[in-house]
Design a protein around this motif. Sequence first.
Motif, mmCIF file in Angstrom:
data_model
loop_
_atom_site.group_PDB
_atom_site.id
_atom_site.type_symbol
_atom_site.label_atom_id
_atom_site.label_comp_id
_atom_site.label_asym_id
_atom_site.label_seq_id
_atom_site.Cartn_x
_atom_site.Cartn_y
_atom_site.Cartn_z
ATOM 1 N N UNK A 82 0.834 -1.206 0.000
ATOM 2 C CA UNK A 82 0.000 0.000 0.000
ATOM 3 C C UNK A 82 0.869 1.255 0.000
ATOM 4 N N UNK A 83 1.890 1.276 0.841
ATOM 5 C CA UNK A 83 2.757 2.451 0.913
ATOM 6 C C UNK A 83 3.497 2.669 -0.394
ATOM 7 N N UNK A 84 3.981 1.586 -1.003
ATOM 8 C CA UNK A 84 4.688 1.717 -2.276
ATOM 9 C C UNK A 84 3.752 2.239 -3.355
ATOM 10 N N UNK A 85 2.519 1.746 -3.372
ATOM 11 C CA UNK A 85 1.562 2.190 -4.376
ATOM 12 C C UNK A 85 1.208 3.663 -4.216
ATOM 13 N N UNK A 86 1.307 4.174 -2.979
ATOM 14 C CA UNK A 86 0.985 5.579 -2.723
ATOM 15 C C UNK A 86 2.201 6.490 -2.830
ATOM 16 N N UNK A 87 3.373 5.902 -3.109
ATOM 17 C CA UNK A 87 4.572 6.711 -3.264
ATOM 18 C C UNK A 87 5.373 6.903 -1.995
ATOM 19 N N UNK A 88 4.991 6.210 -0.924
ATOM 20 C CA UNK A 88 5.732 6.296 0.330
ATOM 21 C C UNK A 88 6.785 5.189 0.378
ATOM 22 N N UNK A 89 7.711 5.325 1.329
ATOM 23 C CA UNK A 89 8.741 4.322 1.513
ATOM 24 C C UNK A 89 8.104 3.018 2.008
ATOM 25 N N UNK A 90 8.252 1.902 1.280
ATOM 26 C CA UNK A 90 7.643 0.642 1.730
ATOM 27 C C UNK A 90 8.126 0.196 3.099
ATOM 28 N N UNK A 91 9.390 0.516 3.423
ATOM 29 C CA UNK A 91 9.914 0.143 4.739
ATOM 30 C C UNK A 91 9.178 0.862 5.859
ATOM 31 N N UNK A 92 8.682 2.033 5.568
ATOM 32 C CA UNK A 92 7.898 2.756 6.566
ATOM 33 C C UNK A 92 6.613 1.992 6.881
ATOM 34 N N UNK A 93 5.981 1.444 5.843
ATOM 35 C CA UNK A 93 4.780 0.649 6.052
ATOM 36 C C UNK A 93 5.064 -0.624 6.831
ATOM 37 N N UNK A 94 6.187 -1.270 6.516
ATOM 38 C CA UNK A 94 6.558 -2.500 7.218
ATOM 39 C C UNK A 94 6.800 -2.221 8.701
ATOM 40 N N UNK A 95 7.583 -1.197 8.991
ATOM 41 C CA UNK A 95 7.902 -0.862 10.380
ATOM 42 C C UNK A 95 6.663 -0.443 11.158
ATOM 43 N N UNK A 96 5.827 0.369 10.524
ATOM 44 C CA UNK A 96 4.626 0.853 11.204
ATOM 45 C C UNK A 96 3.672 -0.295 11.525
ATOM 46 N N UNK A 97 3.414 -1.145 10.538
ATOM 47 C CA UNK A 97 2.478 -2.255 10.751
ATOM 48 C C UNK A 97 3.022 -3.262 11.755
ATOM 49 N N UNK A 98 4.313 -3.558 11.655
ATOM 50 C CA UNK A 98 4.904 -4.545 12.557
ATOM 51 C C UNK A 98 4.924 -4.032 13.994
ATOM 52 N N UNK A 99 5.317 -2.774 14.165
ATOM 53 C CA UNK A 99 5.363 -2.206 15.511
ATOM 54 C C UNK A 99 3.969 -2.091 16.108
ATOM 55 N N UNK A 100 3.026 -1.612 15.317
ATOM 56 C CA UNK A 100 1.655 -1.446 15.818
ATOM 57 C C UNK A 100 1.032 -2.795 16.150
ATOM 58 N N UNK A 101 1.269 -3.791 15.297
ATOM 59 C CA UNK A 101 0.676 -5.094 15.531
ATOM 60 C C UNK A 101 1.229 -5.796 16.751
ATOM 61 N N UNK A 102 2.537 -5.654 17.008
ATOM 62 C CA UNK A 102 3.154 -6.356 18.128
ATOM 63 C C UNK A 102 3.046 -5.578 19.440
ATOM 64 N N UNK A 103 3.334 -4.302 19.417
ATOM 65 C CA UNK A 103 3.236 -3.510 20.635
ATOM 66 C C UNK A 103 1.781 -3.338 21.060
ATOM 67 N N UNK A 104 0.871 -3.370 20.073
ATOM 68 C CA UNK A 104 -0.544 -3.248 20.393
ATOM 69 C C UNK A 104 -1.232 -4.590 20.533
ATOM 70 N N UNK A 105 -0.449 -5.662 20.725
ATOM 71 C CA UNK A 105 -1.001 -7.011 20.795
ATOM 72 C C UNK A 105 -2.052 -7.111 21.888
ATOM 73 N N UNK A 106 -3.208 -7.642 21.528
ATOM 74 C CA UNK A 106 -4.390 -7.862 22.382
ATOM 75 C C UNK A 106 -5.270 -6.627 22.493
ATOM 76 N N UNK A 107 -4.758 -5.443 22.111
ATOM 77 C CA UNK A 107 -5.632 -4.267 22.029
ATOM 78 C C UNK A 107 -6.503 -4.416 20.792
ATOM 79 N N UNK A 108 -7.809 -4.267 20.962
ATOM 80 C CA UNK A 108 -8.714 -4.543 19.857
ATOM 81 C C UNK A 108 -10.065 -3.902 20.111
#
Length: 208
Positions: A82-108
Amino acid sequence: ITYVTQNMYSIYYNFSPMMMMGLLMLSIGLAEDVGLFGSVIKKTIGGAKPAVVFAVVSFIAINANTASNAGILGCTAVAASVFAAMGYNPWLGILLAYAAGNAGMSANVFVGNLDVLLSGINESVCASLGIDISTVHVLQNWYFMACCAIVLTLVYTFVTVKFVRPYLGEAKDLSLVQGADAGHELTAIERKGLRNAGIAAIVYIAIW
């Protein structure tokens, strides 16, 4: 090292989150190649500000723990596309999703397996201590976790905008992952494709 190399297949496929990753990665690659991601982005958040995009990705990644670890791993791959398709750095999307998913684990914002599990643990503890278990409810932990999901979304968006994105910088070359049509308007073929994909999804969910 010898053990790992000789048992790579069994190690990989006996790890439960990875059992879904093969099919998931093929699905993501197909969706990206046929232009589904790009069309959905144009239809929804194509012209949105970066902070809005980061907030949406953070919120989805945080709630991806509904599908356990496989949801988090899959979300990182989707975020990169998604980030690459929008012109953003793909690594930014990877880091953001991975950090949010793991640090926010069980928050829902949805009631998940963990809420049911904690409810059972609390009921057992209360019963052993002679406390009335009629006050134990499956939603007692959910109220806090639902609020955490919203608060964490705001925190991750702020950190990404102010710190992570400036540190990583912009992608230098996205020609391999971006199509020739980078505009925000859907073509007639894209509209037809989205409509057919939506109908297929509704039919599948109804049957399933």
